[in-house]
Design a protein around this motif. Structure first.
Motif, PDB file in Angstrom:
ATOM      1  N   ASN A 229       3.663   1.558  -1.346  1.00 52.54           N
ATOM      2  CA  ASN A 229       4.284   1.748  -2.652  1.00 52.54           C
ATOM      3  C   ASN A 229       3.511   2.755  -3.503  1.00 52.54           C
ATOM      4  O   ASN A 229       4.095   3.458  -4.318  1.00 52.54           O
ATOM      5  N   GLU A 230       2.202   2.800  -3.336  1.00 54.42           N
ATOM      6  CA  GLU A 230       1.395   3.768  -4.078  1.00 54.42           C
ATOM      7  C   GLU A 230       1.798   5.183  -3.706  1.00 54.42           C
ATOM      8  O   GLU A 230       1.943   6.057  -4.570  1.00 54.42           O
TER       9      GLU A 230
ATOM     10  N   LYS B 212       2.420  -2.335 -10.767  1.00 60.58           N
ATOM     11  CA  LYS B 212       2.229  -1.182 -11.638  1.00 60.58           C
ATOM     12  C   LYS B 212       0.956  -0.484 -11.193  1.00 60.58           C
ATOM     13  O   LYS B 212      -0.139  -0.782 -11.645  1.00 60.58           O
ATOM     14  N   VAL B 213       1.143   0.436 -10.230  1.00 59.34           N
ATOM     15  CA  VAL B 213      -0.013   1.099  -9.650  1.00 59.34           C
ATOM     16  C   VAL B 213       0.080   2.582  -9.892  1.00 59.34           C
ATOM     17  O   VAL B 213       1.155   3.138 -10.077  1.00 59.34           O
ATOM     18  N   GLU B 214      -1.051   3.194  -9.901  1.00 62.64           N
ATOM     19  CA  GLU B 214      -1.130   4.641  -9.958  1.00 62.64           C
ATOM     20  C   GLU B 214      -1.811   5.095  -8.688  1.00 62.64           C
ATOM     21  O   GLU B 214      -2.771   4.478  -8.229  1.00 62.64           O
ATOM     22  N   SER B 215      -1.289   6.166  -8.131  1.00 60.65           N
ATOM     23  CA  SER B 215      -1.853   6.632  -6.876  1.00 60.65           C
ATOM     24  C   SER B 215      -3.317   6.997  -7.046  1.00 60.65           C
ATOM     25  O   SER B 215      -3.708   7.639  -8.014  1.00 60.65           O
ATOM     26  N   HIS B 216      -4.117   6.551  -6.084  1.00 61.19           N
ATOM     27  CA  HIS B 216      -5.541   6.869  -6.133  1.00 61.19           C
ATOM     28  C   HIS B 216      -5.837   8.188  -5.422  1.00 61.19           C
ATOM     29  O   HIS B 216      -6.978   8.620  -5.392  1.00 61.19           O
TER      30      HIS B 216
ATOM     31  N   LEU C 226       5.398   5.934  -5.042  1.00 63.69           N
ATOM     32  CA  LEU C 226       5.436   6.216  -6.472  1.00 63.69           C
ATOM     33  C   LEU C 226       4.964   7.636  -6.779  1.00 63.69           C
ATOM     34  O   LEU C 226       5.480   8.280  -7.681  1.00 63.69           O
ATOM     35  N   GLN C 227       3.983   8.128  -6.027  1.00 58.38           N
ATOM     36  CA  GLN C 227       3.521   9.504  -6.226  1.00 58.38           C
ATOM     37  C   GLN C 227       4.595  10.493  -5.791  1.00 58.38           C
ATOM     38  O   GLN C 227       4.872  11.478  -6.478  1.00 58.38           O
TER      39      GLN C 227
ATOM     40  N   LYS D 123       0.836  -1.200   0.000  1.00 57.84           N
ATOM     41  CA  LYS D 123       0.000   0.000   0.000  1.00 57.84           C
ATOM     42  C   LYS D 123       0.870   1.250   0.000  1.00 57.84           C
ATOM     43  O   LYS D 123       0.572   2.240  -0.675  1.00 57.84           O
TER      44      LYS D 123
END
Length: 400
Positions: free
Chosen positions: A110-111, A161-165, A114-115, A108
């Motif tokens: 990591n999101e 491969k996540v994008e921040s929500h 990454l942002q 979690k």
């Protein structure tokens, strides 16, 4: 003796005293800190309540705080399972989806990471400073401590491969960007910072670590896009201090000063506080009320054109104008802001009104499209000393 040399002498005289006169320091800082001798760096640490007024206690205070920060790093940036108690009966593994799983928390996070990584790479695109290698990388990275994982490796190695929500409050809610942010986006899309050798770190990586540690220690607030623009000028000021000892500890010192500053600004970054007295909506309403009081003609025109402060002042107030001017000008503006911070940055409101009133002729003769372009892309080469002088004048006449 020049006026500049006299100002340096006045600061140095204050710093020679065991007990620093805060009132005198604020007066001097409000009129601008010299860039020589690390005066701005030292002044900001005092004004942001990091350094005590009693200099005789600095050595023990700094040693304690810097050791504490190193402990924060070890506690927050570590591989799952290695921080758990040996007495724990929980069997943890990467596929464990239980809420109390350290791996679930890790993924979690990591999101958020990454942002942060995406944002810190955008810092001051016109400067090479943040790309350059720091002389003082994290000791845990250099020593390759067991269980300690560099954020660079964590980002590279993750297969997620996540994008921040967490939608950006600066560009998600408002689709308006400054010239600087457009340049940043272009640079971020088309190029990556040079990857340094193992054991080396770029300055942007240091900033990334500070923000990640901050987000983990302040889970109720976390990280929000835009915080990178607040921490950047602070770290730059401390990391370029001519004093080697201060420069060596720029990371820890920046963490504490940023944390202190966020106690004043946190409401701007949390939607739950938007309608509070010091939330961003309340701040924009205060700005409008002050503008109406100062220049009703300009206020009425902007109101008639339905040019709402959300379209331009949102970014001004949230980011302390860090995206509107070149970095040296931002540092000078922040001298005055930090010297006035006890009033919850009321001077920021006067400064924003001064920005508008100094463009009143152009605004009164402009239509909606011309005025929104002017306010969203405020002339960055404007003499900021004139704006500061105008803001100080407005504050004397129209004190809230």
């Amino acid at each position: 003796m020049t006026r500049y040399q006299k100002t340096i002498e006045q600061f140095e005289t204050l710093f020679k005293c065991d007990i620093i006169d805060l009132k005198k320091l604020k007066i001097l800082a409000f009129n601008g800190c010299p860039t020589d001798n690390g005066i701005r760096s030292l002044t900001w640490k005092i004004l942001l309540n990091y350094l005590l007024l009693d200099q005789t206690k600095w050595s023990s205070h700094l040693s304690k705080q810097r050791d504490l920060y190193r402990g924060y790093i070890r506690e927050t940036i570590i591989q799952p399972g290695l921080a758990s108690s040996p007495q724990s009966n929980i069997v943890d593994h990467p596929l464990n989806s239980a809420p109390n799983s350290s791996w679930a928390v890790y993924f979690k996070e990591n999101e958020i990471l990454l942002q942060i990584d995406k944002d810190v790479r955008r810092l001051c695109p016109d400067l090479s400073f943040f790309q350059r290698q720091t002389d003082y990388p994290c000791a845990e990275i250099m020593n390759q401590e067991v269980g300690f994982e560099s954020l660079r490796k964590r980002i590279v190695s993750t297969s997620l491969k996540v994008e921040s929500h967490s939608q950006s409050r600066l560009t998600g809610r408002l689709e308006f960007q400054s010239n600087n942010s457009l340049q940043q986006s272009i640079r971020n899309d088309n190029s990556e910072y040079e990857v340094l050798d193992n054991g080396c770190e770029a300055h942007w990586e240091v900033v990334e670590r500070i923000l990640f540690v901050y987000s983990k220690l302040n889970s109720g607030q976390g990280y929000t896009q835009g915080m990178n623009e607040i921490i950047g000028p602070i770290y730059y000021t401390f990391a370029t201090d001519p004093n080697i000892e201060w420069r060596e500890h720029a990371e820890a010192d920046t963490f504490y000063c940023f944390t202190s500053l966020m106690t004043h600004l946190r409401d701007n970054f949390m939607k739950i506080y938007d309608n509070s007295e010091f939330g961003i909506l309340g701040r924009m309403q205060n700005f409008l009320s002050l503008l109406k009081k100062i220049d009703n003609e300009v206020y009425e025109l902007l109101d008639k054109q339905k040019l709402k402060p959300e379209f331009y002042a949102f970014r001004w107030l949230t980011l302390l104008l860090s995206q509107e001017f070149h970095l040296p000008d931002v540092l000078r503006i922040w001298d005055s802001f930090f010297a006035d911070q006890d009033q919850n940055f009321q001077f920021l409101l006067y400064f924003c009104c001064a920005m508008v009133t100094l463009q009143r002729d152009q605004i009164l003769n402009g239509d909606y499209s011309q005025n929104i372009k002017l306010l969203q892309h405020y002339p960055p080469d404007t003499d900021i000393h004139k704006i500061i002088e105008k803001a100080a004048e407005l504050k004397r006449i129209h004190y809230i």
